[in-house]
Design an enzyme around this catalytic site. Structure first.
Site, PDB file in Angstrom:
ATOM      1  N   LYS A 164      42.267 -18.717 -18.446  1.00 20.19           N
ATOM      2  CA  LYS A 164      41.233 -18.065 -19.272  1.00 20.19           C
ATOM      3  C   LYS A 164      41.528 -16.570 -19.361  1.00 20.19           C
ATOM      4  O   LYS A 164      41.956 -15.965 -18.368  1.00 20.19           O
ATOM      5  CB  LYS A 164      39.859 -18.322 -18.633  1.00 20.19           C
ATOM      6  CG  LYS A 164      38.674 -17.865 -19.475  1.00 20.19           C
ATOM      7  CD  LYS A 164      37.335 -18.182 -18.790  1.00 20.19           C
ATOM      8  CE  LYS A 164      36.145 -17.785 -19.668  1.00 20.19           C
ATOM      9  NZ  LYS A 164      34.837 -18.076 -19.044  1.00 20.19           N
ATOM     10  N   SER A 168      31.227 -20.328 -22.188  1.00 19.96           N
ATOM     11  CA  SER A 168      32.222 -19.408 -22.702  1.00 19.96           C
ATOM     12  C   SER A 168      33.658 -19.892 -22.525  1.00 19.96           C
ATOM     13  O   SER A 168      34.544 -19.411 -23.230  1.00 19.96           O
ATOM     14  CB  SER A 168      32.062 -18.056 -22.018  1.00 19.96           C
ATOM     15  OG  SER A 168      32.448 -18.123 -20.659  1.00 19.96           O
ATOM     16  N   SER A 187      29.112 -21.711 -18.112  1.00 19.74           N
ATOM     17  CA  SER A 187      30.330 -21.542 -18.917  1.00 19.74           C
ATOM     18  C   SER A 187      31.512 -22.420 -18.528  1.00 19.74           C
ATOM     19  O   SER A 187      32.509 -22.453 -19.242  1.00 19.74           O
ATOM     20  CB  SER A 187      30.794 -20.082 -18.881  1.00 19.74           C
ATOM     21  OG  SER A 187      29.991 -19.294 -19.701  1.00 19.74           O
TER      22      SER A 187
END
Lengths: 488, 95
Positions: free
Chosen positions: A78, A158, A182
């Site tokens: 990420k 997210s 998330s």
């Protein structure tokens, strides 16, 4: 061997050990799959040269009979994790051009264990969002589509890039982070497994900060076993993070397959919210039945302050964010927009660099912390947080884990939710877990009437990750796995 | 509590965010919607409740007061938009 990207981490690990293929062949298979899947926009940066170099080094170690727990396993990272010399921008324009001079502890742990980096994954800007629509680098497309429909859907957020990449088999697994849901919400939207461990289990060092008292790293993986393998490597005790907890990291994989006979599973009545779709309710009941059929005891419990978790979160998280994001001022890194004086430069750089949702949260956070409002908002929210944690502490006298739906709906379409508060409601089942610092895992449990994945969530006691893997594996055994049909 | 347009401008100034005049009404509306949602916390009885300071019960870690890292100024300024001789460069702040 064909179709190397279809292998789970556990299967790839065995294949590498038996020399059925090399780490370089495995990495090349992923690099080719990534190229074909660019329409998903899951990766914002691909690092093929680095990946091949790391894979070759893995092959050398494997040939010498060495190698770590993730030797030669290709992963996506990420964009929130600092990766030395590689694009790290939290998918924000404000960090334009930022290339860290250091490596986050979590990613360093993965490289120590032999993993291979494929690239950086798309996400909501600064991890603020539930649909991956706030990224400076554009929306991520969910590999899943509704039955008989071509319409694009969001992957959740997210960690939308992480979830989409895992579901599309363009990485073996991915790192992710979870501040209010998330990891678990995008995992539920993509038929993948995501675990947010107990606060303090993974080091936050080198992870771009959003809300420091809530942020935790964790993996998104294809199945429960892979998630356990990933978390074992990601977690550590880190002197660089004062909130890292001094507890040895257990062998999570060993918990998988342990019988759940006698496990006490709590069903909190407050999670049966108004307007909850019937198929979510039915899935939840089915999950309880599966666990019961394997010998678990189902116990009705009450978590009376559940409904206040989300409003309290929307004080605590923006307050901490407004403070954490004060550092982006165009001086030390990232975007600088020239101004008439230094304050003008700060204001213009921040206005140009932060997207709408991030600016909204900075403003809310600044407001609730401003003189005269601190007690009414921030202190009250932290008191409510204590009450939420007390609810769970009482529940642990009666149960070992809590079972809830992961999300109130399956994946939706981009642009479908425009009202910020409506968007926040996506985290209604996940946010309590962050507020109380507990571990939570999302595991796929079925498909909606439209053919989209739906997930269940298990919540554990502090540092009860092993019990979560054990119970999640029991749900997985009953529900089976879900793979998105490839259309790209 | 609700925010007016003057408050939006004051908060934006505190947050060092340049806000365009035409965006102020929209922002005021959005902030009020969020604050309206938060308002329900007033229903909760928080008398005699301690505010949370740490989700995990643990003693604050202390470390020895020694230098363990450093001596690489070039790395520190490497990402600066403007730098000179290992210093961050900013517009003039003193007359």
């Amino acid at each position: 061997m064909s179709n190397l990207t279809a292998l789970t981490i556990a299967a790839a690990r065995d294949g590498l050990k038996k020399k059925q293929f090399t780490a370089l062949e495995l990495t090349d298979a992923y690099l080719a799959a990534m190229e074909k899947a660019r329409v998903l926009n899951a990766y914002i940066v691909e690092t093929p040269e680095k990946a091949r170099d790391m894979a070759k080094a893995s092959d050398a170690r494997l040939a010498a009979g060495q190698g770590g727990a993730l030797e030669g396993i290709p992963l996506g990272i990420k964009d929130l994790f600092a990766t030395e010399g590689v694009h790290t921008q939290a998918c924000s324009h404000v960090l334009d051009g930022f290339k860290p001079q250091y490596e986050s502890t979590v990613s360093a742990n993965l490289w120590r264990d032999g993993a291979v980096m494929l690239g950086k994954l798309n996400m909501d800007e600064f991890a603020m969002g539930s649909s991956n629509e706030t990224s400076y680098y554009g929306n991520v497309i969910n590999p899943w589509k509704r039955t008989n429909s071509n319409a694009a859907l969001v992957p959740g957020g997210s960690s939308g890039g992480s979830a989409a990449a895992v579901a599309a088999h363009i990485c073996a697994a991915a790192t992710a982070t979870d501040t209010g849901g998330s990891i678990r919400q995008p995992a539920a939207f993509t038929g993948t497994v995501g675990i947010k461990p107990t606060y303090g289990r993974c080091s936050r060092w080198g992870i771009v900060a959003f809300a420091s008292s809530l942020d935790q790293a964790g993996p998104i993986a294809r199945d429960v076993r892979d998630a356990a393998i990933m978390l074992k490597s990601m977690a550590s005790v880190d002197p660089k993070d004062a909130t890292s907890v001094d507890l040895p990291v257990p062998d999570y994989e060993a918990a998988i397959g342990r019988p759940i006979k006698g496990l006490r599973v709590g069903i909190p009545k407050e999670y049966r919210v108004d307007g909850m779709p019937a198929e979510i309710d039915a899935l939840w009941s089915k999950g309880a039945e599966w666990l019961k059929a394997q010998g678990a005891e189902i116990v009705e419990i009450s978590l009376p302050h559940t409904k206040y978790a989300l409003p309290a979160y929307y004080i605590v998280a923006p307050a901490e964010a407004s403070s954490n994001l004060a550092r982006y001022d165009g001086v030390r890194y990232g975007l600088r927009v020239p101004g008439d004086d230094i304050v003008d430069m700060y204001e213009k750089s921040r206005a140009a660099g932060f997207g709408r949702e991030v600016q909204r949260r900075i403003l809310i956070g600044t407001y609730v912390l401003s003189a005269g409002y601190y007690d009414a908002y921030y202190v009250r929210a932290q008191k409510v947080r204590t009450l939420i944690k007390n609810d769970f502490d009482k529940a642990w006298d009666k149960v070992d884990v809590v079972l809830t739906p992961a999300t109130p709906s399956p994946a939706f379409a981009p642009g479908e939710i425009t009202d910020p508060v409506q968007m926040y409601l996506n985290d209604i089942f996940t946010v309590t877990v962050n507020m109380a610092g507990l571990p939570g895992i999302a595991v796929p449990a079925g498909l909606s009437a439209d053919g989209l994945p739906l997930g269940l969530q298990l919540i554990g006691k502090p540092f009860g990750e092993e019990t979560l893997f054990q119970a999640a594996a029991a749900i997985e055994a009953a529900a089976g796995g879900y793979t998105a049909p490839q259309w790209w | 509590m609700s925010v007016d347009q003057k408050t939006v401008k004051r908060v934006a100034r505190l947050a060092r965010l340049k806000v365009k005049e035409e965006d102020v009404p929209r922002l005021a509306g959005e902030l009020n919607a969020i604050l309206g949602f938060i308002e329900q916390l007033n229903e909760v009885d928080v008398a005699n409740v301690e505010p949370m300071t740490s989700v995990v019960t643990m003693k604050m870690k202390m470390r020895n007061d020694v230098v363990t890292d450093g001596h690489y100024p070039q790395k520190i300024v490497a990402n600066a938009p403007a730098q000179d001789d290992e210093f961050f460069m900013v517009p003039k702040v003193v007359e």
